[in-house]
Design a protein around this motif. Structure first.
Motif, mmCIF file in Angstrom:
data_model
loop_
_atom_site.group_PDB
_atom_site.id
_atom_site.type_symbol
_atom_site.label_atom_id
_atom_site.label_comp_id
_atom_site.label_asym_id
_atom_site.label_seq_id
_atom_site.Cartn_x
_atom_site.Cartn_y
_atom_site.Cartn_z
ATOM 1 N N TYR A 1 0.809 -1.225 0.000
ATOM 2 C CA TYR A 1 0.000 0.000 0.000
ATOM 3 C C TYR A 1 0.843 1.276 0.000
ATOM 4 C CZ TYR A 1 -4.195 -2.727 1.365
ATOM 5 O OH TYR A 1 -5.262 -3.596 1.410
ATOM 6 N N GLU A 2 2.112 1.168 0.334
ATOM 7 C CA GLU A 2 2.942 2.368 0.477
ATOM 8 C C GLU A 2 2.989 3.161 -0.832
ATOM 9 O OE1 GLU A 2 4.467 3.699 3.229
ATOM 10 O OE2 GLU A 2 3.257 2.194 4.263
ATOM 11 N N GLY A 3 2.625 4.438 -0.755
ATOM 12 C CA GLY A 3 2.730 5.313 -1.907
ATOM 13 C C GLY A 3 1.672 5.118 -2.966
ATOM 14 N N ASN A 4 0.626 4.317 -2.676
ATOM 15 C CA ASN A 4 -0.446 4.160 -3.670
ATOM 16 C C ASN A 4 -1.035 5.528 -4.019
ATOM 17 O OD1 ASN A 4 -2.109 0.961 -2.987
ATOM 18 N ND2 ASN A 4 0.030 1.421 -3.300
ATOM 19 N N THR A 5 -1.418 5.678 -5.283
ATOM 20 C CA THR A 5 -1.901 6.986 -5.731
ATOM 21 C C THR A 5 -3.417 7.063 -5.875
ATOM 22 O OG1 THR A 5 -1.560 6.339 -8.034
ATOM 23 C CG2 THR A 5 0.249 7.493 -6.951
ATOM 24 N N VAL A 6 -4.093 5.939 -6.166
ATOM 25 C CA VAL A 6 -5.538 6.003 -6.429
ATOM 26 C C VAL A 6 -6.344 5.199 -5.416
ATOM 27 C CG1 VAL A 6 -7.372 5.506 -8.099
ATOM 28 C CG2 VAL A 6 -5.201 6.480 -8.872
ATOM 29 N N ALA B 1 -0.704 2.791 6.232
ATOM 30 C CA ALA B 1 0.102 3.078 5.043
ATOM 31 C C ALA B 1 0.252 4.580 4.807
ATOM 32 C CB ALA B 1 -0.523 2.418 3.817
ATOM 33 N N ASP B 2 1.397 4.949 4.279
ATOM 34 C CA ASP B 2 1.662 6.326 3.865
ATOM 35 C C ASP B 2 1.396 6.403 2.365
ATOM 36 O OD1 ASP B 2 2.506 8.906 3.575
ATOM 37 O OD2 ASP B 2 4.645 8.471 3.807
ATOM 38 N N VAL B 3 0.252 6.988 1.998
ATOM 39 C CA VAL B 3 -0.164 7.000 0.594
ATOM 40 C C VAL B 3 -0.137 8.421 0.045
ATOM 41 C CG1 VAL B 3 -1.613 4.969 0.944
ATOM 42 C CG2 VAL B 3 -2.618 7.255 1.150
ATOM 43 N N GLU B 4 -0.280 8.516 -1.273
ATOM 44 C CA GLU B 4 -0.348 9.822 -1.916
ATOM 45 C C GLU B 4 -1.673 10.511 -1.556
ATOM 46 O OE1 GLU B 4 1.919 11.343 -4.244
ATOM 47 O OE2 GLU B 4 3.301 9.798 -3.498
ATOM 48 N N GLU B 5 -1.647 11.808 -1.483
ATOM 49 C CA GLU B 5 -2.857 12.555 -1.146
ATOM 50 C C GLU B 5 -3.943 12.269 -2.189
ATOM 51 O OE1 GLU B 5 -4.303 17.113 -0.113
ATOM 52 O OE2 GLU B 5 -2.175 16.653 -0.318
ATOM 53 N N GLY B 6 -5.147 11.988 -1.715
ATOM 54 C CA GLY B 6 -6.266 11.678 -2.609
ATOM 55 C C GLY B 6 -6.482 10.198 -2.816
ATOM 56 N N CYS B 7 -5.527 9.364 -2.394
ATOM 57 C CA CYS B 7 -5.696 7.921 -2.507
ATOM 58 C C CYS B 7 -6.816 7.472 -1.565
ATOM 59 C CB CYS B 7 -4.401 7.202 -2.153
ATOM 60 S SG CYS B 7 -4.469 5.405 -2.308
ATOM 61 N N ARG B 8 -7.684 6.572 -2.036
ATOM 62 C CA ARG B 8 -8.859 6.173 -1.279
ATOM 63 C C ARG B 8 -8.783 4.727 -0.793
ATOM 64 N NH1 ARG B 8 -13.384 6.657 -5.346
ATOM 65 N NH2 ARG B 8 -14.638 5.906 -3.581
ATOM 66 N N ALA B 9 -9.401 4.465 0.351
ATOM 67 C CA ALA B 9 -9.573 3.104 0.853
ATOM 68 C C ALA B 9 -10.850 2.535 0.238
ATOM 69 C CB ALA B 9 -9.674 3.110 2.367
ATOM 70 N N ILE B 10 -10.728 1.410 -0.459
ATOM 71 C CA ILE B 10 -11.860 0.785 -1.151
ATOM 72 C C ILE B 10 -12.025 -0.633 -0.618
ATOM 73 C CG2 ILE B 10 -12.818 0.101 -3.372
ATOM 74 C CD1 ILE B 10 -12.451 3.137 -3.091
ATOM 75 N N GLY B 11 -13.194 -0.922 -0.044
ATOM 76 C CA GLY B 11 -13.437 -2.253 0.495
ATOM 77 C C GLY B 11 -14.171 -3.148 -0.486
ATOM 78 N N PHE B 12 -14.013 -4.467 -0.299
ATOM 79 C CA PHE B 12 -14.871 -5.404 -1.030
ATOM 80 C C PHE B 12 -15.495 -6.364 -0.020
ATOM 81 C CE2 PHE B 12 -10.636 -7.350 -1.188
ATOM 82 C CZ PHE B 12 -10.871 -8.680 -0.865
ATOM 83 N N THR B 13 -16.724 -6.756 -0.292
ATOM 84 C CA THR B 13 -17.485 -7.571 0.638
ATOM 85 C C THR B 13 -18.423 -8.488 -0.122
ATOM 86 O OG1 THR B 13 -19.163 -7.520 2.390
ATOM 87 C CG2 THR B 13 -19.173 -5.675 0.845
ATOM 88 N N LEU B 14 -18.695 -9.654 0.444
ATOM 89 C CA LEU B 14 -19.677 -10.567 -0.153
ATOM 90 C C LEU B 14 -21.098 -10.171 0.217
ATOM 91 C CD1 LEU B 14 -17.864 -14.000 0.333
ATOM 92 C CD2 LEU B 14 -18.093 -12.665 -1.767
ATOM 93 N N GLY B 15 -21.244 -9.173 1.070
ATOM 94 C CA GLY B 15 -22.552 -8.659 1.433
ATOM 95 C C GLY B 15 -22.889 -7.413 0.636
ATOM 96 N N THR B 16 -23.915 -6.701 1.102
ATOM 97 C CA THR B 16 -24.318 -5.449 0.460
ATOM 98 C C THR B 16 -23.252 -4.387 0.721
ATOM 99 O OG1 THR B 16 -26.647 -5.991 0.796
ATOM 100 C CG2 THR B 16 -26.110 -3.679 0.352
ATOM 101 N N PRO B 17 -22.729 -3.752 -0.325
ATOM 102 C CA PRO B 17 -21.633 -2.796 -0.113
ATOM 103 C C PRO B 17 -22.130 -1.476 0.455
ATOM 104 C CG PRO B 17 -22.246 -2.835 -2.418
ATOM 105 C CD PRO B 17 -23.065 -3.914 -1.748
ATOM 106 N N GLY B 18 -21.315 -0.887 1.307
ATOM 107 C CA GLY B 18 -21.540 0.482 1.731
ATOM 108 C C GLY B 18 -20.846 1.430 0.777
#
Length: 480
Positions: free
Chosen positions: A220-225, A243-260
């Motif tokens: 995850y280090e330095g991820n941009t998107v 993680a230390d990421v680039e500004e604007g990089c987002r946390a995106i989850g995946f789930t077998l249930g209904t996504p938020g």
């Protein structure tokens, strides 16, 4: 260093030691020598194959030292290592004491990309304890469906060095990374990355679960998107937070249930995206049907969601996600349906070599005759058996450490019939299939998901899976 910046190193006359011959060491030695580095290869082995490989490199002007992988050559300014070499080897301890950096093959590929003046392709990276190869191949299939020039590379068997330095110009690379590779890749900065799951594995190499997780988290280090995590595995989300990421990089989850919001998930048999849409609070974009995933077992649907998240992070349209998943064909021995005999399905998941992979495999079926056993690699089986007990019609055990599984079954599933095959020869698989068939009832699945390594009986998990498939086909012929 941002993900599109290129690192420039003046290799001319630089003393570089390459640790290990093999799939990563030889390309590394060649690439560095071509750039003017003074390369010395050190290798623990001194067998016939190593001597032949050494002769080829020495013909180019590379120095090779066989049978001595422990000593740091004088004047070494950089060590480039094969990923499997353990961090506590004397060579690396000597390098640390001398202040000499150690890179892996992935780090070298990252540093060399673009040094020929071409625009380097962004990397979409995948790691995790299980599911990496399938997810990366799904991702590559989706990217291809979007019309992008891509390849599945890295720990999947295609050298990253070959991909980075070869003649093909890629738009984007789908990169599988092991914890070993990430340990030795300090400056890697992916466009987007996913950690699929975390479970104890390779702890003898890393020293602890904490060190293993930390190495996985390096992806995850330095991820941009996007940093893609598994909503069902909080440890993966914890790595995103750290993680230390680039500004604007987002946390995106995946789930077998209904996504938020900012997640991908499953609704009414559909894979849907609430992350890469204009209004995450109110909108969801259909990507594909669960039936488009091959096979549609729960853990494989999770793999598909992770691949879709990385593709969407790269701007891929929904239709390409669907088309790429439909086009994907899984590798052999990964929940591979072999045959139906007398209304009993026979499934080969020989690739399930640890408890975490086997847990996912067992969760895919309702009533199972389980074929298991082999080399446990220090694993314990109580949690696995407890979770699967209600699904088990019966169990057939074989292999060196089968007693460990038998003991767990006695404790947590005492009513489940167990056949204990006291043999470790390769012919045991044929008997295992026969005994499993005797336990099975119409509607059951006979599942080879060993939860163990194969080397006590077979060359590798592929050979074990082939033995199972051969035995099933032989039974099909007998009962036809």
């Amino acid at each position: 260093m941002g993900s599109q910046e290129v690192s420039t190193v003046d290799w001319q006359g630089k003393h570089v030691t390459v640790a290990g011959l093999g799939v990563s060491g030889i390309p590394a030695a060649r690439a560095l020598h071509e750039r003017g580095a003074l390369v010395t290869v050190v290798n623990d082995g001194d067998d016939e194959r190593s001597r032949a490989q050494a002769a080829e490199l020495e013909a180019l002007g590379v120095t090779v030292r066989l049978g001595d992988g422990a000593t740091l050559p004088p004047s070494t300014e950089l060590v480039v290592t094969a990923p499997g070499w353990q961090p506590d080897k004397p060579l690396f301890l000597a390098a640390a004491e001398a202040g000499v950096p150690v890179w892996g093959d992935v780090e070298l590929a990252w540093r060399l990309r673009g040094d020929d003046g071409r625009e380097p392709a962004p990397w979409l990276a995948v790691t995790g304890t299980n599911g990496k190869t399938t997810t990366v191949r799904m991702l590559a299939s989706i990217l291809e469906a979007a019309g992008l020039r891509t390849a599945a590379v890295g720990n999947i068997g295609v050298s990253l060095l070959d991909a980075v330095l070869g003649e093909t110009e890629y738009d984007v690379l789908a990169v599988e990374l092991s914890s070993y590779q990430l340990h030795w890749a300090p400056s890697l900065r992916a466009h987007s990355a996913a950690v699929l799951n975390l479970a104890p594995d390779h702890l003898d190499w890393h020293g602890s679960m904490e060190a293993y997780a930390a190495d996985k988290g390096r992806v995850y280090e330095g991820n941009t998107v996007a940093c893609v995590y598994n909503a069902a595995d909080p440890a993966t989300e914890d790595l995103v937070r750290e993680a230390d990421v680039e500004e604007g990089c987002r946390a995106i989850g995946f789930t077998l249930g209904t996504p938020g919001p900012s997640q991908l998930g499953v609704v009414d048999g559909l894979l849907v995206d609430r992350a890469f849409v204009a209004d995450r609070q109110k909108q969801a974009q259909e990507l594909a049907e669960v039936a488009d995933v091959n096979p549609p077992a729960p853990h494989n649907v999770a793999n598909a969601l992770a691949a879709a998240a990385l593709a969407r992070a790269f701007g891929v349209e929904p239709a390409a996600v669907r088309d790429g998943l439909r086009a994907f064909r899984p590798d052999a021995h990964r929940i591979e349906h072999v045959a139906d005999i007398g209304e009993v399905a026979y499934v080969d998941d020989s690739k399930a070599t640890n408890t975490h992979a086997t847990e996912a495999s067992l969760a895919a079926y309702d009533s199972i005759v389980w074929i298991a056993g082999g080399l446990a690699k220090g694993a314990t089986f109580d949690e696995l058996v407890t979770g699967a007990a209600k699904r088990l019609r019966g169990v057939v055990l074989m292999g060196a450490d089968r007693a460990l599984i038998h003991e767990a079954l006695t404790r947590h599933a005492p009513d489940v019939p167990v056949v204990d095959l006291d043999r470790t020869d390769t012919g045991a698989m044929s008997e295992a299939v026969v005994r499993a068939a005797e336990l099975a009832r119409p509607g059951d699945t006979v599942l080879l998901a060993p939860a163990c390594a194969s080397m006590d009986m077979f060359t590798n998990y592929n050979k074990r899976g082939e033995a199972f498939a051969d035995a099933v086909r032989a039974r099909a012929d007998e009962t036809a």
